[in-house]
Design an enzyme around this catalytic site. Structure first.
Site, PDB file in Angstrom:
ATOM      1  N   ARG A 165      12.794   4.710   8.942  1.00 28.93           N
ATOM      2  CA  ARG A 165      12.038   4.498   7.594  1.00 28.93           C
ATOM      3  C   ARG A 165      12.597   5.517   6.566  1.00 28.93           C
ATOM      4  O   ARG A 165      12.328   6.541   6.692  1.00 28.93           O
ATOM      5  CB  ARG A 165      10.654   4.548   7.763  1.00 28.93           C
ATOM      6  CG  ARG A 165      10.216   3.393   8.794  1.00 28.93           C
ATOM      7  CD  ARG A 165       9.620   2.092   8.093  1.00 28.93           C
ATOM      8  NE  ARG A 165      10.139   1.043   8.930  1.00 28.93           N
ATOM      9  CZ  ARG A 165      10.648   0.103   8.729  1.00 28.93           C
ATOM     10  NH1 ARG A 165      11.119  -0.227   7.569  1.00 28.93           N
ATOM     11  NH2 ARG A 165      10.986  -0.821   9.589  1.00 28.93           N
ATOM     12  N   GLU A 202       9.171  -6.150   0.674  1.00 30.39           N
ATOM     13  CA  GLU A 202       8.659  -4.831   0.666  1.00 30.39           C
ATOM     14  C   GLU A 202       7.285  -4.564   1.031  1.00 30.39           C
ATOM     15  O   GLU A 202       6.664  -3.996   1.977  1.00 30.39           O
ATOM     16  CB  GLU A 202       8.987  -3.835  -0.441  1.00 30.39           C
ATOM     17  CG  GLU A 202      10.310  -3.599  -0.638  1.00 30.39           C
ATOM     18  CD  GLU A 202      11.345  -3.088   0.319  1.00 30.39           C
ATOM     19  OE1 GLU A 202      10.786  -2.532   1.403  1.00 30.39           O
ATOM     20  OE2 GLU A 202      12.534  -3.227   0.527  1.00 30.39           O
ATOM     21  N   ASN A 239       5.486  -3.819   4.657  1.00 28.29           N
ATOM     22  CA  ASN A 239       4.622  -2.532   4.760  1.00 28.29           C
ATOM     23  C   ASN A 239       3.203  -3.089   5.220  1.00 28.29           C
ATOM     24  O   ASN A 239       2.787  -2.329   6.193  1.00 28.29           O
ATOM     25  CB  ASN A 239       4.242  -2.189   3.442  1.00 28.29           C
ATOM     26  CG  ASN A 239       5.327  -1.219   2.952  1.00 28.29           C
ATOM     27  OD1 ASN A 239       6.275  -0.988   3.691  1.00 28.29           O
ATOM     28  ND2 ASN A 239       5.345  -0.823   1.585  1.00 28.29           N
TER      29      ASN A 239
HETATM   30  N1  LIG Z   1       0.191  -2.163   3.411  1.00 28.13           N
HETATM   31  C1  LIG Z   1      -0.173  -0.585   4.116  1.00 28.13           C
HETATM   32  N2  LIG Z   1      -0.853  -0.493   4.799  1.00 28.13           N
HETATM   33  C2  LIG Z   1      -0.730   1.004   5.010  1.00 28.13           C
HETATM   34  N3  LIG Z   1      -0.014   2.027   4.755  1.00 28.13           N
HETATM   35  C3  LIG Z   1       0.894   1.586   3.900  1.00 28.13           C
HETATM   36  C4  LIG Z   1       0.946   0.104   3.375  1.00 28.13           C
HETATM   37  N4  LIG Z   1       2.165   0.272   2.546  1.00 28.13           N
HETATM   38  C5  LIG Z   1       2.484   1.355   2.392  1.00 28.13           C
HETATM   39  N5  LIG Z   1       1.867   2.303   3.075  1.00 28.13           N
HETATM   40  C6  LIG Z   1       2.271   3.779   3.261  1.00 28.13           C
HETATM   41  O1  LIG Z   1       2.967   4.192   2.239  1.00 28.13           O
HETATM   42  C7  LIG Z   1       4.208   4.734   2.766  1.00 28.13           C
HETATM   43  C8  LIG Z   1       5.113   4.173   1.763  1.00 28.13           C
HETATM   44  O2  LIG Z   1       5.649   2.994   1.913  1.00 28.13           O
HETATM   45  P1  LIG Z   1       7.090   2.616   1.525  1.00 28.13           P
HETATM   46  O3  LIG Z   1       7.284   1.129   1.684  1.00 28.13           O
HETATM   47  O4  LIG Z   1       7.602   3.383   0.303  1.00 28.13           O
HETATM   48  O5  LIG Z   1       7.978   3.242   2.341  1.00 28.13           O
HETATM   49  P2  LIG Z   1       8.189   2.896   4.187  1.00 28.13           P
HETATM   50  O6  LIG Z   1       7.587   1.560   4.457  1.00 28.13           O
HETATM   51  O7  LIG Z   1       7.573   4.192   4.856  1.00 28.13           O
HETATM   52  O8  LIG Z   1       9.810   2.977   4.477  1.00 28.13           O
HETATM   53  P3  LIG Z   1      10.763   1.964   3.936  1.00 28.13           P
HETATM   54  O9  LIG Z   1      10.023   0.812   3.049  1.00 28.13           O
HETATM   55  O10 LIG Z   1      11.740   2.479   3.351  1.00 28.13           O
HETATM   56  O11 LIG Z   1      11.098   1.280   5.138  1.00 28.13           O
HETATM   57  C9  LIG Z   1       4.192   4.199   4.146  1.00 28.13           C
HETATM   58  O12 LIG Z   1       4.833   5.037   4.905  1.00 28.13           O
HETATM   59  C10 LIG Z   1       2.842   4.065   4.585  1.00 28.13           C
HETATM   60  O13 LIG Z   1       2.552   5.289   5.024  1.00 28.13           O
HETATM   61 MG   LIG Z   2       8.087  -0.107   3.184  1.00 31.14          MG
END
Ligand SMILES: Nc1ncnc2c1ncn2[C@@H]1O[C@H](COP(=O)(O)OP(=O)(O)OP(=O)(O)O)[C@@H](O)[C@H]1O
Ligand SMILES: [Mg+2]
Lengths: 146, 101
Positions: free
Chosen positions: A106, A49, A53
């Protein structure tokens, strides 16, 4: 702690193909503590995860470096995963289930997984500078029930 | 690594997934979906028994197909007897969304 600490540092470009390698390497490193197989699977998901991200949100498909630093000491695993991407504007919001800044396919569940599967999660992020996740976990039989 | 086997051909498609479904391997499944999407379909089942890893990207991809095919009235469901995978699906409540195949 001192001599009982063991450490591993990995650095790789933000390519999707590296995600499988990264989570497997961290799980193998973690296996020096007596985690159950289920717990090692949970660590794999958390790493997957965080790295996903960094690739998807941090660097938005452009290439940048991702660094993973793992350490074990005093019966606990600590994993830091960092990127120098766009950063997170609102960390509190990012933690909310179903919150995502990337609508297509997502679900905003990645950080929910990380929180569920690791004992501790600290996010440090500066908009425009990058994001660092520090997560900790110890084998369940080491945990004291309160 | 991911292998996608067409365990049953259209119209009642069963796709057996083996290995890992994540951001890196999703395109392999997508290619197979592109092959079958233009066919006459009644329903689609993903069999996850051979899967040993899935994360939120993989789950998002499966739910994405569920939503796309719902518009064509083609039910998409998951068939799984793998305890570890089931635990992850349960955490997200995937069963409440997609149902059992
Ligand atoms: N390394 C990162 N850099 C920039 N933004 C991030 C990062 N990690 C998380 N985020 C932000 O936090 C939000 C939530 O992250 P999360 O992993 O919970 O959900 P997601 O990636 O959008 O969806 P999923 O993980 O279910 O595919 C992301 O949509 C993004 O805006
Ligand atoms: Mg994610």
């Amino acid at each position: 702690m001192g001599s009982s600490i063991n450490q591993l540092t990995m650095e790789f470009p933000s390519k999707a193909v590296n995600i499988g390698f990264a989570r497997t390497a961290v799980a193998m490193f973690a296996a020096q503590l007596d985690f159950t197989l289920d717990e090692l699977d949970e660590i794999k998901i958390a790493v997957s995860e965080a790295v996903s991200n960094s690739v998807i949100h941090g660097y938005k498909g452009t290439e940048g470096m991702i660094t993973i630093i793992c350490a074990v000491g005093e019966g606990a695993l600590e994993v830091q995963i960092k990127d120098e991407g766009v950063g997170i504007d609102d960390i509190e919001k990012a933690f909310e289930p179903a919150f995502t800044t990337a609508p297509k396919e997502r679900m905003g569940l990645g950080l929910v997984f990380v929180k569920e599967y690791m004992d501790e999660l600290i996010i440090d992020s500066v908009s425009g500078r990058g994001t660092s996740l520090i997560m900790k976990k110890s084998p369940c039989h080491n945990k004291v029930e309160v | 690594m991911l292998k996608v086997k067409i365990a049953q051909n259209p119209p009642h498609v069963i796709l057996a997934l083996e290995g890992e479904l994540d951001m890196a391997t999703g395109s392999i499944l997508e290619q197979v979906m592109e092959q079958i999407e233009s066919r006459d379909l009644v329903d689609i089942t993903f069999s996850l028994d051979g899967l040993n890893f899935i994360d939120s990207t993989g789950i998002g991809q499966l739910i994405g197909y569920y939503k796309v095919f719902a518009k064509r009235d083609i039910p998409v469901s998951i068939d799984n007897n793998n305890a570890e995978i089931e635990e992850i699906l349960a955490l997200i409540g995937v069963r409440e969304i997609m149902g059992v195949g």
